[in-house]
Motif scaffolding. Structure first.
Motif, PDB file in Angstrom:
ATOM      1  N   ILE A 156       0.832  -1.203   0.000  1.00  0.00           N
ATOM      2  CA  ILE A 156       0.000   0.000   0.000  1.00  0.00           C
ATOM      3  C   ILE A 156       0.866   1.252   0.000  1.00  0.00           C
ATOM      4  CG2 ILE A 156      -0.304   0.397   2.493  1.00  0.00           C
ATOM      5  CD1 ILE A 156      -3.130   0.473  -0.064  1.00  0.00           C
ATOM      6  N   THR A 157       2.032   1.169   0.652  1.00  0.00           N
ATOM      7  CA  THR A 157       2.959   2.304   0.653  1.00  0.00           C
ATOM      8  C   THR A 157       3.480   2.572  -0.749  1.00  0.00           C
ATOM      9  OG1 THR A 157       3.638   1.798   2.920  1.00  0.00           O
ATOM     10  CG2 THR A 157       5.090   3.223   1.639  1.00  0.00           C
ATOM     11  N   LYS A 158       3.852   1.511  -1.455  1.00  0.00           N
ATOM     12  CA  LYS A 158       4.331   1.661  -2.830  1.00  0.00           C
ATOM     13  C   LYS A 158       3.232   2.190  -3.745  1.00  0.00           C
ATOM     14  CE  LYS A 158       7.903  -1.930  -2.616  1.00  0.00           C
ATOM     15  NZ  LYS A 158       8.335  -3.262  -3.103  1.00  0.00           N
ATOM     16  N   LEU A 159       2.030   1.700  -3.550  1.00  0.00           N
ATOM     17  CA  LEU A 159       0.917   2.143  -4.381  1.00  0.00           C
ATOM     18  C   LEU A 159       0.625   3.624  -4.174  1.00  0.00           C
ATOM     19  CD1 LEU A 159      -1.557  -0.866  -3.995  1.00  0.00           C
ATOM     20  CD2 LEU A 159      -0.109  -0.338  -5.954  1.00  0.00           C
ATOM     21  N   LEU A 180       3.679   1.742  -8.863  1.00  0.00           N
ATOM     22  CA  LEU A 180       2.804   0.624  -9.208  1.00  0.00           C
ATOM     23  C   LEU A 180       3.451  -0.317 -10.222  1.00  0.00           C
ATOM     24  CD1 LEU A 180       0.051  -0.452  -8.487  1.00  0.00           C
ATOM     25  CD2 LEU A 180      -0.949   0.921 -10.304  1.00  0.00           C
ATOM     26  N   ASN A 181       4.235   0.243 -11.158  1.00  0.00           N
ATOM     27  CA  ASN A 181       4.955  -0.552 -12.162  1.00  0.00           C
ATOM     28  C   ASN A 181       4.033  -1.550 -12.869  1.00  0.00           C
ATOM     29  OD1 ASN A 181       7.435   0.679 -11.565  1.00  0.00           O
ATOM     30  ND2 ASN A 181       7.762  -0.716  -9.838  1.00  0.00           N
ATOM     31  N   LEU A 182       3.042  -1.031 -13.552  1.00  0.00           N
ATOM     32  CA  LEU A 182       2.079  -1.888 -14.243  1.00  0.00           C
ATOM     33  C   LEU A 182       2.694  -2.508 -15.498  1.00  0.00           C
ATOM     34  CD1 LEU A 182      -1.118   0.347 -13.970  1.00  0.00           C
ATOM     35  CD2 LEU A 182      -0.548  -1.655 -12.607  1.00  0.00           C
ATOM     36  N   ASN A 183       2.445  -3.791 -15.672  1.00  0.00           N
ATOM     37  CA  ASN A 183       2.910  -4.523 -16.849  1.00  0.00           C
ATOM     38  C   ASN A 183       1.697  -4.894 -17.700  1.00  0.00           C
ATOM     39  OD1 ASN A 183       4.433  -6.027 -18.659  1.00  0.00           O
ATOM     40  ND2 ASN A 183       4.344  -7.874 -17.398  1.00  0.00           N
ATOM     41  N   MET A 207     -11.246 -10.564 -23.790  1.00  0.00           N
ATOM     42  CA  MET A 207      -9.880 -10.070 -23.688  1.00  0.00           C
ATOM     43  C   MET A 207      -9.854  -8.625 -23.179  1.00  0.00           C
ATOM     44  SD  MET A 207      -8.430 -12.803 -24.651  1.00  0.00           S
ATOM     45  CE  MET A 207      -6.715 -12.267 -24.695  1.00  0.00           C
ATOM     46  N   VAL A 208      -8.957  -8.379 -22.244  1.00  0.00           N
ATOM     47  CA  VAL A 208      -8.780  -7.026 -21.695  1.00  0.00           C
ATOM     48  C   VAL A 208      -7.303  -6.660 -21.760  1.00  0.00           C
ATOM     49  CG1 VAL A 208     -10.780  -7.195 -20.172  1.00  0.00           C
ATOM     50  CG2 VAL A 208      -8.530  -7.892 -19.337  1.00  0.00           C
ATOM     51  N   TYR A 209      -7.049  -5.361 -21.600  1.00  0.00           N
ATOM     52  CA  TYR A 209      -5.675  -4.863 -21.648  1.00  0.00           C
ATOM     53  C   TYR A 209      -5.353  -4.227 -20.298  1.00  0.00           C
ATOM     54  CZ  TYR A 209      -1.480  -2.531 -23.443  1.00  0.00           C
ATOM     55  OH  TYR A 209      -0.189  -2.118 -23.651  1.00  0.00           O
ATOM     56  N   ALA A 210      -4.558  -4.935 -19.493  1.00  0.00           N
ATOM     57  CA  ALA A 210      -4.232  -4.462 -18.141  1.00  0.00           C
ATOM     58  C   ALA A 210      -3.071  -5.288 -17.602  1.00  0.00           C
ATOM     59  CB  ALA A 210      -5.460  -4.580 -17.233  1.00  0.00           C
ATOM     60  N   ASP A 211      -2.739  -5.063 -16.347  1.00  0.00           N
ATOM     61  CA  ASP A 211      -1.717  -5.864 -15.673  1.00  0.00           C
ATOM     62  C   ASP A 211      -2.403  -7.099 -15.100  1.00  0.00           C
ATOM     63  OD1 ASP A 211      -0.032  -6.953 -13.572  1.00  0.00           O
ATOM     64  OD2 ASP A 211       1.151  -5.128 -13.701  1.00  0.00           O
ATOM     65  N   SER A 265      -8.384  -1.137   0.139  1.00  0.00           N
ATOM     66  CA  SER A 265      -7.530   0.005  -0.169  1.00  0.00           C
ATOM     67  C   SER A 265      -6.568  -0.326  -1.300  1.00  0.00           C
ATOM     68  CB  SER A 265      -6.749   0.428   1.079  1.00  0.00           C
ATOM     69  OG  SER A 265      -5.992   1.590   0.828  1.00  0.00           O
ATOM     70  N   ILE A 266      -6.015  -1.539  -1.273  1.00  0.00           N
ATOM     71  CA  ILE A 266      -5.126  -1.998  -2.343  1.00  0.00           C
ATOM     72  C   ILE A 266      -5.894  -2.098  -3.658  1.00  0.00           C
ATOM     73  CG2 ILE A 266      -3.816  -4.004  -3.171  1.00  0.00           C
ATOM     74  CD1 ILE A 266      -2.953  -4.456  -0.238  1.00  0.00           C
ATOM     75  N   VAL A 267      -7.100  -2.632  -3.606  1.00  0.00           N
ATOM     76  CA  VAL A 267      -7.955  -2.750  -4.796  1.00  0.00           C
ATOM     77  C   VAL A 267      -8.166  -1.383  -5.441  1.00  0.00           C
ATOM     78  CG1 VAL A 267     -10.333  -3.173  -5.532  1.00  0.00           C
ATOM     79  CG2 VAL A 267      -9.137  -4.873  -4.157  1.00  0.00           C
ATOM     80  N   LYS A 268      -8.510  -0.412  -4.625  1.00  0.00           N
ATOM     81  CA  LYS A 268      -8.780   0.937  -5.136  1.00  0.00           C
ATOM     82  C   LYS A 268      -7.547   1.530  -5.815  1.00  0.00           C
ATOM     83  CE  LYS A 268     -10.604   5.432  -3.599  1.00  0.00           C
ATOM     84  NZ  LYS A 268      -9.450   6.318  -3.885  1.00  0.00           N
ATOM     85  N   HIS A 269      -6.388   1.392  -5.199  1.00  0.00           N
ATOM     86  CA  HIS A 269      -5.165   1.943  -5.776  1.00  0.00           C
ATOM     87  C   HIS A 269      -4.806   1.263  -7.091  1.00  0.00           C
ATOM     88  CE1 HIS A 269      -3.775   4.867  -2.839  1.00  0.00           C
ATOM     89  NE2 HIS A 269      -4.141   4.049  -1.875  1.00  0.00           N
ATOM     90  N   ILE A 270      -4.988  -0.059  -7.166  1.00  0.00           N
ATOM     91  CA  ILE A 270      -4.663  -0.776  -8.403  1.00  0.00           C
ATOM     92  C   ILE A 270      -5.585  -0.342  -9.536  1.00  0.00           C
ATOM     93  CG2 ILE A 270      -4.669  -3.039  -9.522  1.00  0.00           C
ATOM     94  CD1 ILE A 270      -3.684  -4.231  -6.878  1.00  0.00           C
ATOM     95  N   ILE A 271      -6.876  -0.291  -9.259  1.00  0.00           N
ATOM     96  CA  ILE A 271      -7.844   0.099 -10.297  1.00  0.00           C
ATOM     97  C   ILE A 271      -7.606   1.537 -10.747  1.00  0.00           C
ATOM     98  CG2 ILE A 271     -10.289   0.491 -10.794  1.00  0.00           C
ATOM     99  CD1 ILE A 271      -9.448  -2.451 -10.765  1.00  0.00           C
ATOM    100  N   GLU A 272      -7.402   2.442  -9.816  1.00  0.00           N
ATOM    101  CA  GLU A 272      -7.153   3.842 -10.183  1.00  0.00           C
ATOM    102  C   GLU A 272      -5.805   3.985 -10.887  1.00  0.00           C
ATOM    103  OE1 GLU A 272      -7.656   6.184  -6.672  1.00  0.00           O
ATOM    104  OE2 GLU A 272      -9.856   6.138  -6.799  1.00  0.00           O
ATOM    105  N   GLY A 273      -4.844   3.087 -10.558  1.00  0.00           N
ATOM    106  CA  GLY A 273      -3.567   3.092 -11.269  1.00  0.00           C
ATOM    107  C   GLY A 273      -3.729   2.732 -12.740  1.00  0.00           C
ATOM    108  N   HIS A 274      -4.786   1.995 -13.057  1.00  0.00           N
ATOM    109  CA  HIS A 274      -5.124   1.661 -14.441  1.00  0.00           C
ATOM    110  C   HIS A 274      -5.991   2.749 -15.097  1.00  0.00           C
ATOM    111  CE1 HIS A 274      -3.851  -2.416 -13.284  1.00  0.00           C
ATOM    112  NE2 HIS A 274      -3.824  -2.716 -14.568  1.00  0.00           N
ATOM    113  N   ASP A 275      -6.234   3.851 -14.377  1.00  0.00           N
ATOM    114  CA  ASP A 275      -7.143   4.922 -14.843  1.00  0.00           C
ATOM    115  C   ASP A 275      -8.554   4.390 -15.066  1.00  0.00           C
ATOM    116  OD1 ASP A 275      -5.195   6.938 -14.820  1.00  0.00           O
ATOM    117  OD2 ASP A 275      -4.468   6.334 -16.800  1.00  0.00           O
TER     118      ASP A 275
END
Length: 347
Positions: A181-184, A189-192, A231-235, A314-324
């Protein structure tokens, strides 16, 4: 700071006019006693007096107001307001009033924000302390019992060491989630991004959590049979974590012998929405706005017995928002909850 006078012409004109009319009235009265005073002289004198009075009043009024206004600007500038420091000084009272009121509103909002952050900081520290303290004391208790003489009993020794291990596992889980959560939150996030089948990812999560769901008699299911891949485009790894956290949450707070249903729907602009719905106890409206806060739990007393770090949503929210993308919550107390999030669809 540059000077930008907004002329007070209206004030100077009116004041000069009053002085001129008063002087003209006095001269007109004196004409009855001094016949050598002509109307032409009165007219010229009044006009000259008007012009002189206008400029003197205009200059003096500006200097008088400016000195006081500049002091206000200087005092306000001490508070490091960039909006004041970057603007020229004006002697117009209406403009100054608007600027000071805007400054006061901004500072009030800033102070209220700081108060909220301070309260959040205190609550966060308290929650971290509680979350770490519980497993630490548990591990300590079992180890102290063993050291006090229970080591000789092989059955008891194995039992207490296994329980201590579970406490250590929970500590590791909490620390790992805190690290994530700190990194997020700092944007690390370093999304692949890759193309993958979201149906397959959800099925993988179902397979991983099947035993956990069976313990409460909860059925993990799709709303329909998805024959074709979506099919989706995400990490992929991060999205699998999102689905895992949401499904775990639905199991944790779901009703025994209930269901967790996942559906995938098409949206406009090449988007899909993944919905994860349970028929558990639901969430009261007053708690929904705080669901994604770190360590926030709806049920303060009983939720911790279910385990977990309290950081999943909280982690879920940061990951999803990191994907815009967007995440949504709908819940009716006593009937169940639905968490949903959007993803970019690709061919």
């Amino acid at each position: 700071m540059a000077i930008n006078f907004k002329k007070t012409y209206k004030f100077a004109v009116k004041s000069a006019l009053y002085i001129s009319l008063f002087s003209a009235a006095i001269l007109a009265g004196m004409k009855f006693y001094y016949t050598e005073i002509s109307w032409e002289f009165i007219s010229v004198f009044t006009t000259a007096l008007f012009i002189f009075s206008f400029f003197v009043l205009q200059y003096r009024a500006e200097r008088f107001i400016y000195r006081r206004v500049k002091k206000i600007y200087d005092d306000v500038s001490l508070l490091e307001s960039s909006s004041f420091r970057n603007k020229p000084i004006t002697t117009d009272m209406a403009t100054l009033t608007r600027e000071v009121e805007k400054f006061a509103r901004d500072k009030k909002i800033e102070i209220e924000t700081l108060k909220v952050r301070e309260e959040y900081r205190r609550e966060f520290i308290g929650n971290v302390s509680h979350e770490l303290k519980t497993p630490l004391f548990t591990v300590q208790g079992y180890l102290l019992t063993l050291l006090d003489g229970a080591m000789s009993d092989k059955t008891l020794r194995k039992k207490y060491l296994q329980r201590a291990e579970k406490g250590v596992e929970r500590l590791i889980y909490i620390v790992q989630d805190l690290d994530m959560i700190t990194k997020l939150e700092v944007g690390d996030l370093n999304l692949n991004y890759t193309k993958f089948n979201i149906v397959e990812v959800i099925q993988n999560v179902f397979d991983l959590l099947e035993m956990k769901a069976d313990k409460k008699g909860i059925i993990l299911m799709f709303d329909m049979k998805y024959i074709k891949p979506i099919m989706v485009y995400a990490d992929r790894e991060k999205i699998q974590q999102v689905v895992t956290n949401l499904v775990v949450n639905s199991i944790k707070y779901g009703r025994e012998n209930g269901t967790t249903e996942v559906s995938i729907e098409d949206l406009v602009n090449n988007k899909i929405i993944v919905r994860i719905k349970d028929n558990g106890e639901g969430i009261e409206k007053k708690n929904i706005s705080r669901l994604f806060e770190r360590f926030y739990r709806v049920d303060k007393s009983g939720a911790r017995t279910e385990g977990g770090s309290g950081l999943g949503l909280s982690i879920v929210k940061h990951i999803i928002e990191g994907h815009d993308e967007k995440i949504y919550v709908e819940s009716k107390y006593g009937e169940g909850s639905e968490f949903s999030f959007t993803l970019e669809k690709t061919k």
